[in-house]
Scaffold this motif. Sequence first.
Motif, PDB file in Angstrom:
ATOM      1  N   ARG A 347       0.752  -0.861  -0.085  1.00 25.35           N
ATOM      2  CA  ARG A 347      -0.228  -0.110   0.270  1.00 25.35           C
ATOM      3  C   ARG A 347       0.830   1.417   0.073  1.00 25.35           C
ATOM      4  NH1 ARG A 347      -4.674  -0.205   4.675  1.00 25.35           N
ATOM      5  NH2 ARG A 347      -5.099   1.877   3.246  1.00 25.35           N
ATOM      6  N   GLN A 348       2.428   0.853  -0.072  1.00 26.36           N
ATOM      7  CA  GLN A 348       3.382   2.388   0.555  1.00 26.36           C
ATOM      8  C   GLN A 348       3.721   2.512  -0.776  1.00 26.36           C
ATOM      9  OE1 GLN A 348       5.626   2.367   3.486  1.00 26.36           O
ATOM     10  NE2 GLN A 348       4.790   0.587   4.765  1.00 26.36           N
ATOM     11  N   ARG A 349       3.519   3.738  -1.355  1.00 26.95           N
ATOM     12  CA  ARG A 349       3.865   4.893  -3.038  1.00 26.95           C
ATOM     13  C   ARG A 349       5.375   4.172  -2.936  1.00 26.95           C
ATOM     14  NH1 ARG A 349       6.327   9.287  -3.939  1.00 26.95           N
ATOM     15  NH2 ARG A 349       6.207   9.798  -6.274  1.00 26.95           N
ATOM     16  N   ARG A 350       5.790   4.453  -1.859  1.00 26.01           N
ATOM     17  CA  ARG A 350       7.362   4.573  -1.718  1.00 26.01           C
ATOM     18  C   ARG A 350       8.320   3.163  -2.291  1.00 26.01           C
ATOM     19  NH1 ARG A 350       8.818   6.819   2.345  1.00 26.01           N
ATOM     20  NH2 ARG A 350      10.163   8.398   1.686  1.00 26.01           N
ATOM     21  N   GLN A 351       7.629   2.215  -1.827  1.00 28.57           N
ATOM     22  CA  GLN A 351       7.486   0.878  -2.531  1.00 28.57           C
ATOM     23  C   GLN A 351       7.391   0.596  -3.722  1.00 28.57           C
ATOM     24  OE1 GLN A 351       5.674  -3.055   0.305  1.00 28.57           O
ATOM     25  NE2 GLN A 351       8.274  -3.326   0.767  1.00 28.57           N
ATOM     26  N   MET A 352       6.013   0.740  -3.988  1.00 28.67           N
ATOM     27  CA  MET A 352       6.225   0.030  -4.986  1.00 28.67           C
ATOM     28  C   MET A 352       6.887   0.880  -5.887  1.00 28.67           C
ATOM     29  SD  MET A 352       3.923  -1.861  -5.487  1.00 28.67           S
ATOM     30  CE  MET A 352       2.814  -1.818  -6.450  1.00 28.67           C
ATOM     31  N   ILE A 353       7.444   2.247  -5.685  1.00 30.69           N
ATOM     32  CA  ILE A 353       8.052   2.793  -7.031  1.00 30.69           C
ATOM     33  C   ILE A 353       9.505   2.418  -7.205  1.00 30.69           C
ATOM     34  CG2 ILE A 353       9.551   5.069  -7.011  1.00 30.69           C
ATOM     35  CD1 ILE A 353       7.090   5.978  -7.151  1.00 30.69           C
ATOM     36  N   GLN A 354      10.023   1.555  -5.300  1.00 28.90           N
ATOM     37  CA  GLN A 354      11.383   1.088  -5.602  1.00 28.90           C
ATOM     38  C   GLN A 354      11.076  -0.025  -6.445  1.00 28.90           C
ATOM     39  OE1 GLN A 354      14.075   2.529  -4.741  1.00 28.90           O
ATOM     40  NE2 GLN A 354      13.649   3.976  -3.064  1.00 28.90           N
ATOM     41  N   ARG A 355      10.133  -1.437  -6.151  1.00 27.09           N
ATOM     42  CA  ARG A 355       9.871  -2.515  -6.995  1.00 27.09           C
ATOM     43  C   ARG A 355      10.121  -2.280  -8.379  1.00 27.09           C
ATOM     44  NH1 ARG A 355       6.000  -6.028  -2.883  1.00 27.09           N
ATOM     45  NH2 ARG A 355       7.692  -6.138  -1.316  1.00 27.09           N
ATOM     46  N   MET A 356       9.322  -1.089  -9.013  1.00 30.25           N
ATOM     47  CA  MET A 356       9.287  -0.951 -10.537  1.00 30.25           C
ATOM     48  C   MET A 356      10.585  -0.790 -11.045  1.00 30.25           C
ATOM     49  SD  MET A 356       5.519   0.921 -11.324  1.00 30.25           S
ATOM     50  CE  MET A 356       5.661   1.016 -12.802  1.00 30.25           C
ATOM     51  N   GLY A 357      11.493   0.161 -10.102  1.00 24.06           N
ATOM     52  CA  GLY A 357      12.299   1.122 -10.435  1.00 24.06           C
ATOM     53  C   GLY A 357      13.258  -0.586 -10.710  1.00 24.06           C
ATOM     54  N   ARG A 358      12.950  -1.499 -10.121  1.00 24.36           N
ATOM     55  CA  ARG A 358      14.591  -2.687 -10.330  1.00 24.36           C
ATOM     56  C   ARG A 358      14.321  -3.231 -11.859  1.00 24.36           C
ATOM     57  NH1 ARG A 358      15.258  -1.210  -5.855  1.00 24.36           N
ATOM     58  NH2 ARG A 358      16.394  -0.188  -7.369  1.00 24.36           N
ATOM     59  N   VAL A 359      13.077  -2.913 -12.454  1.00 21.12           N
ATOM     60  CA  VAL A 359      13.462  -3.539 -13.853  1.00 21.12           C
ATOM     61  C   VAL A 359      13.159  -2.140 -14.756  1.00 21.12           C
ATOM     62  CG1 VAL A 359      12.746  -5.431 -13.583  1.00 21.12           C
ATOM     63  CG2 VAL A 359      10.380  -4.036 -14.177  1.00 21.12           C
ATOM     64  N   LEU A 360      12.823  -0.869 -14.603  1.00 25.20           N
ATOM     65  CA  LEU A 360      12.746   0.258 -15.381  1.00 25.20           C
ATOM     66  C   LEU A 360      14.381   0.671 -15.883  1.00 25.20           C
ATOM     67  CD1 LEU A 360       9.486   2.269 -14.035  1.00 25.20           C
ATOM     68  CD2 LEU A 360       9.969   1.032 -16.163  1.00 25.20           C
ATOM     69  N   ARG A 361      15.536   0.431 -14.921  1.00 27.64           N
ATOM     70  CA  ARG A 361      16.403   0.798 -16.101  1.00 27.64           C
ATOM     71  C   ARG A 361      16.392   0.701 -17.631  1.00 27.64           C
ATOM     72  NH1 ARG A 361      19.517   2.046 -11.799  1.00 27.64           N
ATOM     73  NH2 ARG A 361      18.726   0.806 -10.037  1.00 27.64           N
ATOM     74  N   ARG A 362      17.125   1.028 -18.147  1.00 32.58           N
ATOM     75  CA  ARG A 362      17.133   1.833 -20.096  1.00 32.58           C
ATOM     76  C   ARG A 362      17.447  -0.069 -19.938  1.00 32.58           C
ATOM     77  NH1 ARG A 362      19.425   6.181 -22.670  1.00 32.58           N
ATOM     78  NH2 ARG A 362      21.511   5.768 -22.184  1.00 32.58           N
ATOM     79  N   LYS A 363      16.914  -0.018 -20.900  1.00 32.50           N
ATOM     80  CA  LYS A 363      17.647  -1.433 -21.604  1.00 32.50           C
ATOM     81  C   LYS A 363      18.588  -0.624 -22.986  1.00 32.50           C
ATOM     82  CE  LYS A 363      14.900  -3.120 -19.369  1.00 32.50           C
ATOM     83  NZ  LYS A 363      15.450  -3.234 -17.434  1.00 32.50           N
ATOM     84  N   SER A 364      19.500  -2.104 -23.442  1.00 28.58           N
ATOM     85  CA  SER A 364      20.548  -1.450 -23.907  1.00 28.58           C
ATOM     86  C   SER A 364      19.753  -2.279 -25.574  1.00 28.58           C
ATOM     87  CB  SER A 364      21.756  -2.447 -24.272  1.00 28.58           C
ATOM     88  OG  SER A 364      21.371  -3.727 -23.652  1.00 28.58           O
ATOM     89  N   ASP A 365      19.176  -2.799 -25.608  1.00 31.26           N
ATOM     90  CA  ASP A 365      18.098  -3.105 -26.912  1.00 31.26           C
ATOM     91  C   ASP A 365      17.488  -2.313 -26.772  1.00 31.26           C
ATOM     92  OD1 ASP A 365      16.830  -4.370 -24.621  1.00 31.26           O
ATOM     93  OD2 ASP A 365      17.173  -6.313 -25.804  1.00 31.26           O
TER      94      ASP A 365
END
Length: 423
Positions: A347-365
């Motif tokens: 329910r915490q916005r911070r935790q959800m943003i952190q979890r999304m950030g684990r795979v949101l890094r720009r992909k080389s391809d």
Amino acid sequence: MDAWAAAGHRGVVEAVTGAGKTRVGLAAIDERFSAGGKSVVLVPTTALLHQWAERVHRRIPDAAVACLGDGTAGELRQCDVLVATLDSARSRRLLAPGHAALLVADECHRCASEVNRLSLADGFDRRLGLSATHARADGAHNTVTGPYFGGVVYRLGYPAAIAENVIARFKVALLAVSFSAPERIQYDYLDERVRRARRRLVQEFGVPGSPYGAFMRAINRLRTRGSKREAIAAGRYLSVFNRRRALMAETGAKFEALAKLEETLAGARRAIVFTQTVRSAERTAAELLDLGFDARALHSGLDRDTRRSLLLRFAGGGLHTIVAPQVLDEGLDVPDADLAIIVAASRQRRQMIQRMGRVLRRKSDGRMARFAVLFVEETSEDPALGAHETFLDEITAAADSVCNFPVSAPPGAVSAFLGGTSR
């Protein structure tokens, strides 16, 4: 960097996870080192302690880097850059009297807690805070970190980060599951007890009803520092609340729903699955192994060497899927995964943003990131009933597409939306 310099080299840079806040900190340290000055980096965890030390060494090979924490006892007078955990920094004098230095605080919102604020020394003439979510539910960003660092001088949200090609584009699937009849009876019973306990805490003991973070912090304070009656009331609430949360996190329906994501998992370069508990992480990893995926649970119950070994295997492509409760939630830089499955949402916005950030890094391809959020319908997890509404509004505005899949959705519908490859 320009915004920070214009503010007198003080301020907080707030940017979504994965956008490159560490690079901003490294640029500030490099600038200080080039001018003959020293820097301190404050981090909340030992994993970040070693990660930052390695990054500083790679960026500035000529700088002498030392660590304070996790068994090390470095001092700023003996190096150019000192990386310190908050636990160690708050009990040490980091700066000698009369000296000045740059302070970079990673996940700076953590510095605002009652104990961690002791790490914020006065001698730093340059101060840079880094955070994906600077604002705190208890308002301490206004009373502690805001005045100390100078407030937010630059923001980068999802839409701008995507438009500037800083993070990967993404799509989100919301996947509903149903309780079994016995689970529904148990949930309704626990839910009513949670509601009754909550009303009593708000009405009788003055606990703030919202926001959620402030409510939970007040509950924990009553439990540890309140009167006997307050501690009992808070303890009862937490007990039944945790039982309800565990029921939603560990329902068999969520493990069965993983089969609907089989093709999407097969097509992922690498995947991270987030759970709520260690037991759920272990069971989820076992379910994925049964489906034929190379998956391992990563949690605080494992020793540090084992956790590090698993992450190195994941980084090198020797491990396809990591299943984690909260060990990956904040700060840790994980490899280039492109799929996240959230078995138990927060329910915490911070935790959800952190979890999304684990795979949101720009992909080389240039490939997209994909998210699958599992929830039990007609419960506190259900978006239709207001679950993580603020967060969903935020990502809906930035995602390429968001699709809600009912329990009756055919198995192929989710993989057709998210993309996948038959094995």
